[in-house]
Write a protein that holds these residues in place. Structure first.
Motif, PDB file in Angstrom:
ATOM      1  N   GLY A   1     -18.337  33.355   6.750  1.00  0.00           N
ATOM      2  CA  GLY A   1     -18.902  32.077   6.336  1.00  0.00           C
ATOM      3  C   GLY A   1     -20.417  32.091   6.467  1.00  0.00           C
ATOM      4  N   ALA A   2     -21.040  31.026   6.010  1.00  0.00           N
ATOM      5  CA  ALA A   2     -22.497  30.946   6.015  1.00  0.00           C
ATOM      6  C   ALA A   2     -23.066  31.040   7.432  1.00  0.00           C
ATOM      7  CB  ALA A   2     -22.951  29.655   5.345  1.00  0.00           C
ATOM      8  N   LEU A   3     -22.447  30.367   8.386  1.00  0.00           N
ATOM      9  CA  LEU A   3     -22.962  30.383   9.755  1.00  0.00           C
ATOM     10  C   LEU A   3     -22.836  31.771  10.370  1.00  0.00           C
ATOM     11  CD1 LEU A   3     -24.219  28.875  12.106  1.00  0.00           C
ATOM     12  CD2 LEU A   3     -21.914  28.203  12.819  1.00  0.00           C
ATOM     13  N   ALA A   4     -21.693  32.415  10.182  1.00  0.00           N
ATOM     14  CA  ALA A   4     -21.503  33.772  10.709  1.00  0.00           C
ATOM     15  C   ALA A   4     -22.475  34.741  10.044  1.00  0.00           C
ATOM     16  CB  ALA A   4     -20.066  34.240  10.497  1.00  0.00           C
ATOM     17  N   SER A   5     -22.647  34.618   8.735  1.00  0.00           N
ATOM     18  CA  SER A   5     -23.595  35.487   8.017  1.00  0.00           C
ATOM     19  C   SER A   5     -25.020  35.248   8.511  1.00  0.00           C
ATOM     20  CB  SER A   5     -23.543  35.230   6.512  1.00  0.00           C
ATOM     21  OG  SER A   5     -22.351  35.704   5.973  1.00  0.00           O
TER      22      SER A   5
ATOM     23  N   PHE B   1     -22.602  44.929   7.476  1.00  0.00           N
ATOM     24  CA  PHE B   1     -22.251  44.050   8.586  1.00  0.00           C
ATOM     25  C   PHE B   1     -22.499  42.572   8.303  1.00  0.00           C
ATOM     26  CE2 PHE B   1     -23.671  42.087  12.671  1.00  0.00           C
ATOM     27  CZ  PHE B   1     -22.454  42.097  13.319  1.00  0.00           C
ATOM     28  N   THR B   2     -23.691  42.209   7.907  1.00  0.00           N
ATOM     29  CA  THR B   2     -24.076  40.804   7.780  1.00  0.00           C
ATOM     30  C   THR B   2     -23.198  40.039   6.810  1.00  0.00           C
ATOM     31  OG1 THR B   2     -26.360  41.344   8.296  1.00  0.00           O
ATOM     32  CG2 THR B   2     -25.967  39.224   7.239  1.00  0.00           C
TER      33      THR B   2
ATOM     34  N   PHE C   1     -27.399  37.860  10.186  1.00  0.00           N
ATOM     35  CA  PHE C   1     -28.689  38.088   9.536  1.00  0.00           C
ATOM     36  C   PHE C   1     -29.816  38.003  10.558  1.00  0.00           C
ATOM     37  CE2 PHE C   1     -32.488  36.510   7.351  1.00  0.00           C
ATOM     38  CZ  PHE C   1     -32.625  37.444   6.332  1.00  0.00           C
ATOM     39  N   VAL C   2     -29.767  36.987  11.413  1.00  0.00           N
ATOM     40  CA  VAL C   2     -30.807  36.812  12.428  1.00  0.00           C
ATOM     41  C   VAL C   2     -30.781  37.982  13.416  1.00  0.00           C
ATOM     42  CG1 VAL C   2     -31.537  35.380  14.387  1.00  0.00           C
ATOM     43  CG2 VAL C   2     -30.946  34.316  12.207  1.00  0.00           C
ATOM     44  N   LEU C   3     -29.590  38.401  13.818  1.00  0.00           N
ATOM     45  CA  LEU C   3     -29.499  39.511  14.768  1.00  0.00           C
ATOM     46  C   LEU C   3     -30.010  40.814  14.159  1.00  0.00           C
ATOM     47  CD1 LEU C   3     -26.040  38.803  16.430  1.00  0.00           C
ATOM     48  CD2 LEU C   3     -28.302  38.545  17.456  1.00  0.00           C
ATOM     49  N   CYS C   4     -29.536  41.135  12.959  1.00  0.00           N
ATOM     50  CA  CYS C   4     -29.959  42.386  12.302  1.00  0.00           C
ATOM     51  C   CYS C   4     -31.392  42.290  11.797  1.00  0.00           C
ATOM     52  CB  CYS C   4     -29.038  42.713  11.124  1.00  0.00           C
ATOM     53  SG  CYS C   4     -27.365  43.143  11.574  1.00  0.00           S
ATOM     54  N   GLY C   5     -31.621  41.342  10.905  1.00  0.00           N
ATOM     55  CA  GLY C   5     -32.941  41.210  10.291  1.00  0.00           C
ATOM     56  C   GLY C   5     -34.010  40.793  11.283  1.00  0.00           C
ATOM     57  N   GLY C   6     -33.656  39.882  12.167  1.00  0.00           N
ATOM     58  CA  GLY C   6     -34.632  39.434  13.166  1.00  0.00           C
ATOM     59  C   GLY C   6     -34.996  40.531  14.140  1.00  0.00           C
TER      60      GLY C   6
END
Length: 176
Positions: free
Chosen positions: A14-18, A68-69, A22-27
């Motif tokens: 879902g959007a929240l999980a993605s 993953f994301t 995203f924040v964990l990987c990209g951030g």
């Protein structure tokens, strides 16, 4: 009954999980990138350092986002890398403009202020990138369209078929 493709068997996150992924990987990659830019900028112009760090981090983050994301579990395709690079180029422009404005407003900003401005600009650009990646680059309908186009037993309407789409999962670009 036909066997469903992996995309059809399991829905994406879902959007929240993605967004969390995203924040964990990209951030995480973005934060590391900010330190890499600062280190590289001591040897070369800041814009070149930012371009090099952005290119490297974009390749890595696109792979993580594909696997993953957004829940695909597969390596990123060439199309996904190109589209992600486009959104990264826009993010690069945002960070460059933010830093140029800072340098125009403050003659000699401290390293803390530079990092704060860079990370703030990166975060704002990152939110926009998330939307582009989720809604365009890694959207489920792209994978379903290319899979359906490869299956002759399921005709694809002309408005959906795309001649440049990969023929199927076996023709996707695989990164090493």
């Amino acid at each position: 009954m036909d066997a469903a493709t992996p995309d059809q068997q399991r829905p994406g996150p879902g959007a929240l999980a993605s967004f969390t992924r995203f924040v964990l990987c990209g951030g995480g990659i973005g934060t590391a990138c900010s330190f890499a830019v600062a280190a590289l900028a001591s040897w070369m112009p800041w814009t070149l350092a930012n371009a090099l760090a952005t290119a490297a981090s974009t390749l890595l983050s696109t792979e993580l986002h594909a696997r993953f994301t957004f829940g695909a579990g597969n390596p990123a395709t060439r199309r996904q890398h190109l589209q992600s690079a486009g959104s990264a180029a826009a993010a690069y422009a945002v960070t460059c403009i933010a830093m140029l404005v800072l340098q125009h407003l403050v003659a000699v900003p401290s390293a803390f202020v530079e990092q704060a401005v860079y990370l703030t600009a990166s975060a704002l650009a990152g939110i926009a990138r998330f939307a582009v990646l989720r809604l365009v680059v890694f959207a489920r309908h792209h994978a379903q369209r290319s899979t359906a186009a490869a299956r002759p037993d399921h005709p694809v309407p002309a408005s959906v078929a795309h001649p440049s789409a990969p023929a199927g999962p076996d023709t996707l670009c695989r990164a090493a």
